[in-house]
Design an enzyme around this catalytic site. Structure first.
Site, mmCIF file in Angstrom:
data_model
loop_
_atom_site.group_PDB
_atom_site.id
_atom_site.type_symbol
_atom_site.label_atom_id
_atom_site.label_comp_id
_atom_site.label_asym_id
_atom_site.label_seq_id
_atom_site.Cartn_x
_atom_site.Cartn_y
_atom_site.Cartn_z
ATOM 1 N N SER A 88 0.901 -1.235 -0.189
ATOM 2 C CA SER A 88 0.090 0.002 -0.174
ATOM 3 C C SER A 88 0.829 1.372 0.054
ATOM 4 C CB SER A 88 -0.937 0.050 1.006
ATOM 5 O OG SER A 88 -2.046 -0.720 1.131
ATOM 6 N N LYS A 91 -0.040 3.745 -2.949
ATOM 7 C CA LYS A 91 -1.136 4.763 -2.517
ATOM 8 C C LYS A 91 -0.330 6.180 -2.524
ATOM 9 C CE LYS A 91 -4.705 2.084 -0.494
ATOM 10 N NZ LYS A 91 -3.932 0.608 -0.377
ATOM 11 N N ASP A 181 -9.010 -13.453 -2.374
ATOM 12 C CA ASP A 181 -9.627 -12.164 -1.654
ATOM 13 C C ASP A 181 -10.717 -11.834 -2.551
ATOM 14 O OD1 ASP A 181 -7.378 -12.030 -0.207
ATOM 15 O OD2 ASP A 181 -6.135 -11.076 -1.833
ATOM 16 N N SER A 336 -6.021 3.264 4.655
ATOM 17 C CA SER A 336 -5.543 2.509 3.527
ATOM 18 C C SER A 336 -6.613 1.699 2.533
ATOM 19 C CB SER A 336 -4.582 1.519 4.148
ATOM 20 O OG SER A 336 -3.701 0.977 3.063
ATOM 21 N N ASN A 337 -7.514 2.689 2.334
ATOM 22 C CA ASN A 337 -8.706 2.256 1.363
ATOM 23 C C ASN A 337 -8.404 1.860 -0.128
ATOM 24 O OD1 ASN A 337 -11.453 2.037 -0.004
ATOM 25 N ND2 ASN A 337 -12.134 2.428 1.985
ATOM 26 N N ASN A 338 -8.357 0.649 -0.500
ATOM 27 C CA ASN A 338 -8.182 0.300 -1.688
ATOM 28 C C ASN A 338 -8.854 0.785 -2.688
ATOM 29 O OD1 ASN A 338 -5.829 -1.245 -0.487
ATOM 30 N ND2 ASN A 338 -6.758 -3.324 -0.681
ATOM 31 N N THR A 450 1.532 3.084 5.619
ATOM 32 C CA THR A 450 2.077 1.585 5.611
ATOM 33 C C THR A 450 1.688 0.929 4.495
ATOM 34 O OG1 THR A 450 -0.383 1.440 6.424
ATOM 35 C CG2 THR A 450 1.155 1.752 8.348
ATOM 36 N N GLY A 451 2.133 -0.381 4.441
ATOM 37 C CA GLY A 451 1.942 -1.199 3.338
ATOM 38 C C GLY A 451 2.162 -2.602 3.968
#
Length: 532
Positions: A88, A91, A181, A336-338, A450-451
Site C-alpha cells: 500500500s 497509494k 480475496d 489505506s482504502n484500496n 503503511t503497506g
C-alpha cells in the site's frame, strides 16, 4: 563466533560493520552505505543495520533509504534502487497524482436524470442513475436522492431504472488480484456506481453481523448493513454453549451474491462482524436506490438495466456530491482504502483521455505526474492504484524523491495531514499507525504510509529527529517468513526520531505480536477492529 569486521568502501569513506553480530549475510549487508560525514559520525548506519539484523529478516530482502528532507542529503541507504513489492505504499504515488491531476477540490457526482416527460405524478420514460466513481456514497445518500424525486411529486416511473456506470470501463478487479480475496472487503470490485456500508467507506461491501442465539442449538441472529435484497444469506452456523468455540466464518460464493455464514458462536459471546464484497457493485447501487424510491412511494415499472449511457439531452432531477478530494484523502490514506485508490486511478484515466476510466489510462496519467517531480516511472512498475497487486514493484529511493518533492506542492499540507500518525488517537488521526510506536520518540511525530501483503511490508514518510531536523524515510521489506516485520520498521523510525546529528542508538524491535493483535499477514495494510 568471532567478530571479524568486513570492510566496505564507498566514494567518500570506509565503513566497518559486524555482520556476524547483526546476523545478516555479508552479501546482503554489502549494499548498505552511509552518505555524508554527519551520517558516519552519528552512527546512524550502524544503528539501522543492527535493526535489520533481527532474525526475523533472515533470508529476506530490504530496501531502505533515509534522507534529510530539506537538503536531500542521504543519511542511509540499503539496496536503494532495488525494486520490491511496496504494497500500500503505492497509494503515495496515486494520492499525490490525484491531488495534482484532479485537484484538492475535486468531487464525485452521482446524478438522477431522465429523458422522459412528466404527466401529473407519472414520469413517462426511463430514470437514469449516473455515477462518476464516488467511493463514499452511502445508502443514506441514495435515500436522499430518492426523497428528492418523491418530493417533486413523482409517484411512478413508467420506464426502466438505468444504472449508468459508463464513466469507468467494465474491468472490475485489478491485475493479478488474488482469487482468494474475492469476498474480502479490501478487494471489492470497482465500478463508477457503488455503495459504502458505513463511514469507513469500504465501497462495494456489506456488513454482516452474527449474534449468538439465546441458548445452545438456536440459530444465530444475522443482520446486514445496508439492508438489501441484492444479497442473500445462507445461514449454516449454530449457537453452542457458553465457553464453546467461536468459529464463525462469513464468505461470499464466487460469482454470486449469496453469503454463507458457517461455524459456531457461543452463548453470551460477542457479535462477529465482517465486511464482505458484493458481486457486481453497479447492480448493488441500483438495488439500494430502487428500494429507496419504493420506500418514498415511487414505483419504477420497468426493470433495472446497467451499462447504458445517459442520453446527452437528459435533464437532471437530483444530485449528490461527494466530499472534496482533500477531505476524502483522510479515510483513503488513514485507513489505506484500496477502493478509493482504484476509483481515483480510473478517474484520472478518464480525466486525461475522455475515455471510460481504466487502469491503463490511470497509471499512464500517474506516471506523467511523477515525471514532473523527478520520480522516474521507468524505475518502477505500477499496475493498480492501491498496491494490492503483487506485480507492483518500486525502489525506496523513488519514494524518497516523491516525499521530498511533495513538500513544494500547493496541496502538500492536506496530503501530509492525511498520512497516519504514529500512536495517534483513533482511526481519523492514527489510522493504520494508531497502535504503533507508542512510548517512543516517534509517537505523535512520525507520519507515514503503511503497506502489507503476505511476505511484504513497507513504511514510508516523515519524522523529526531530536535536533528538530525533518527526515524522510522509505522502508520496504520483502520475502520474510516471519508473521510480521512491522516491529523492525517501527524500530528504525523510532531510532531516527531519537537520533541527533552526532549520535544514534538502535531501538530494540519488540517481539512480534499475535495475529489477534492485528499484526498478522493479510493482503492489505488494515484489519477491521472487530476481527483483530
Amino acid at each position: 563466533m568471532s567478530r571479524r569486521p568486513v570492510r566496505r568502501v564507498n566514494h567518500r569513506m570506509r565503513h566497518w560493520i559486524w555482520p556476524a553480530v547483526l546476523g545478516l549475510a555479508a552479501a546482503t549487508l554489502s549494499v548498505s552505505s552511509p552518505a555524508g560525514a554527519d551520517a558516519d559520525r552519528s552512527g546512524l548506519p550502524e544503528a539501522i543495520d543492527t535493526v535489520l539484523g533481527d532474525p526475523r529478516m533472515e533470508g529476506s530482502v530490504a530496501g531502505v533509504v533515509v534522507a534529510d528532507a530539506a537538503s536531500g542529503d542521504v543519511l542511509y541507504r540499503h539496496r536503494p534502487s532495488g525494486r520490491l513489492m511496496p504494497a500500500s505504499n503505492t497509494k503515495l504515488l496515486t494520492s499525490a497524482a490525484a491531488m495534482e491531476l484532479l485537484g484538492p477540490g475535486h468531487r464525485f457526482t452521482t446524478d438522477v436524470l431522465t429523458d422522459g416527460e412528466r404527466r401529473g405524478r407519472v414520469l413517462r420514460g426511463d430514470l437514469y442513475l449516473r455515477g462518476t466513481g464516488d467511493p463514499t456514497t452511502l445508502a443514506e445518500d441514495y435515500d436522499r436522492l430518492a426523497a428528492e424525486i418523491a418530493g417533486s411529486g413523482v409517484r411512478r416511473v413508467s420506464g426502466r431504472l438505468i444504472a449508468d456506470d459508463t464513466r469507468f470501463d467494465d474491468q472490475r478487479v485489478g491485475d493479478t488480484w488474488s482469487a482468494d480475496d474475492e469476498s474480502a472487503y479490501y478487494a471489492a470490485q470497482i465500478s463508477a456506481l457503488s455503495v459504502a456500508p458505513d463511514t469507513d467507506y469500504d465501497t462495494g461491501t456489506v456488513i454482516v453481523e452474527v449474534t449468538p442465539g439465546a441458548k445452545a442449538g438456536d440459530e444465530p441472529r444475522v443482520s446486514m448493513t445496508p439492508k438489501t435484497d441484492y444479497v442473500d444469506i445462507d445461514l449454516r452456523a449454530s449457537t453452542v454453549a457458553a465457553g464453546g468455540a467461536d468459529t464463525v466464518a462469513v464468505a461470499r460464493r464466487h460469482g454470486e451474491n449469496t453469503i454463507t455464514v458457517s461455524g459456531t458462536v457461543p452463548v453470551g459471546g460477542s457479535a462477529a462482524k465482517e465486511w464482505v464484497t458484493v458481486w457486481e457493485p453497479t447492480g448493488y447501487a441500483a438495488a439500494v436506490f430502487r428500494a429507496a424510491l419504493a420506500a418514498h412511494g415511487v414505483r419504477v415499472s420497468g426493470p433495472t438495466r446497467a451499462g447504458i449511457a445517459t442520453p446527452k439531452d437528459a435533464r437532471r432531477l437530483a444530485s449528490h456530491d461527494s466530499m472534496a478530494l482533500k477531505d476524502l484523502l483522510v479515510p483513503f490514506m488513514k485507513l489505506s482504502n484500496n477502493m478509493h485508490a482504484e476509483s481515483l486511478t480510473k478517474a484520472m484515466g478518464h480525466e486525461a483521455t475522455g475515455r471510460p476510466g481504466s487502469w491503463g489510462d490511470g497509471i499512464t496519467a500517474i506516471g506523467g505526474y511523477l515525471k514532473t517531480v523527478g520520480v522516474d516511472p521507468g524505475k518502477l512498475r505500477q499496475v493498480d492504484g492501491s498496491g494490492l497487486s503483487r506485480k507492483d514493484n518500486a525502489p525506496a529511493d523513488q519514494y524518497i524523491q516523491l516525499l521530498r518533492a511533495a513538500k513544494s506542492e500547493p496541496w502538500f499540507a492536506d496530503w501530509y495531514a492525511s498520512l497516519p500518525v504514529a500512536c495517534g488517537p483513533g482511526k481519523s488521526v492514527g489510522g493504520t499507525l494508531r497502535s504503533r510506536m507508542c512510548g517512543t520518540p516517534a509517537a505523535l511525530n512520525a507520519r507515514a504510509k503503511t503497506g502489507t501483503l503476505t511476505g511484504a511490508s513497507a513504511l514510508s514518510g516523515y519524522v523529526t529527529d531530536k535536533d528538530g531536523r525533518e527526515l524522510v524515510f522509505s522502508i520496504i521489506l520483502n520475502n520474510h517468513l516471519a508473521r510480521s516485520v512491522k516491529a523492525l520498521e517501527d524500530a528504525i523510525v523510532a531510532t531516527l526520531a531519537s537520533s541527533t546529528r552526532d549520535e544514534a542508538v538502535p531501538v530494540t524491535p519488540r517481539p512480534t505480536r499475535s495475529v489477534t493483535e492485528g499484526d498478522g499477514d493479510v493482503e492489505c495494510s488494515w484489519r477491521k477492529p472487530a476481527r483483530c
